[in-house]
Design a protein around this motif. Structure first.
Motif, mmCIF file in Angstrom:
data_model
loop_
_atom_site.group_PDB
_atom_site.id
_atom_site.type_symbol
_atom_site.label_atom_id
_atom_site.label_comp_id
_atom_site.label_asym_id
_atom_site.label_seq_id
_atom_site.Cartn_x
_atom_site.Cartn_y
_atom_site.Cartn_z
ATOM 1 N N GLU A 117 0.547 -0.832 -0.091
ATOM 2 C CA GLU A 117 -0.589 0.157 -0.190
ATOM 3 C C GLU A 117 0.853 1.023 0.366
ATOM 4 N N HIS A 118 1.638 1.441 0.929
ATOM 5 C CA HIS A 118 2.482 2.604 0.863
ATOM 6 C C HIS A 118 3.342 2.711 -0.422
ATOM 7 N N ILE A 119 3.828 1.434 -1.469
ATOM 8 C CA ILE A 119 4.696 1.880 -2.655
ATOM 9 C C ILE A 119 3.345 2.128 -3.846
ATOM 10 N N LYS A 120 2.373 1.695 -3.831
ATOM 11 C CA LYS A 120 1.044 2.313 -4.046
ATOM 12 C C LYS A 120 0.696 3.649 -3.934
ATOM 13 N N CYS A 121 0.932 4.224 -2.358
ATOM 14 C CA CYS A 121 0.584 5.603 -2.341
ATOM 15 C C CYS A 121 1.740 6.586 -2.865
ATOM 16 N N GLN A 122 3.021 5.964 -3.069
ATOM 17 C CA GLN A 122 4.225 6.208 -3.320
ATOM 18 C C GLN A 122 4.297 6.829 -5.039
ATOM 19 N N ASN B 263 2.983 10.506 -9.762
ATOM 20 C CA ASN B 263 2.500 10.421 -10.528
ATOM 21 C C ASN B 263 0.908 11.953 -10.106
ATOM 22 N N LEU B 264 0.677 12.504 -9.404
ATOM 23 C CA LEU B 264 -0.288 13.648 -9.746
ATOM 24 C C LEU B 264 1.144 14.653 -9.753
ATOM 25 N N VAL C 94 0.919 17.574 -12.111
ATOM 26 C CA VAL C 94 0.990 19.148 -12.006
ATOM 27 C C VAL C 94 1.867 20.290 -11.795
ATOM 28 N N HIS C 95 3.465 19.180 -11.969
ATOM 29 C CA HIS C 95 4.237 19.896 -13.136
ATOM 30 C C HIS C 95 4.692 20.126 -14.387
#
Length: 64
Positions: free
Chosen positions: A47-52, A57-58, A62-63
């Motif tokens: 789950e931590h890897i997926k969140c990272q 990606n976000l 944004v940039h």
């Protein structure tokens, strides 16, 4: 019988509820059973890897 893998954890009833909700086990089982801890920690790591990856990606969007 000697418990080599037992953890000494201090936890609250809210933490117990969260553990049951997220992983389907309580802290007593988590602290006593090594294989349960490994399953829970593996899921947490995934789950931590997926969140990272989602954050990366976000940030890329944004940039851009």
């Amino acid at each position: 019988m000697v418990f080599i893998n037992q953890l000494q954890l201090n936890y609250t009833s809210d933490m117990e509820k969260a553990m049951h909700g997220a992983h389907g086990v309580g802290y007593e089982t988590y602290s006593r059973k090594h294989e349960v801890r490994m399953k829970v920690e593996k899921r947490r790591q995934e789950e931590h890897i997926k969140c990272q990856q989602m954050i990366a990606n976000l940030e890329k969007k944004v940039h851009s």
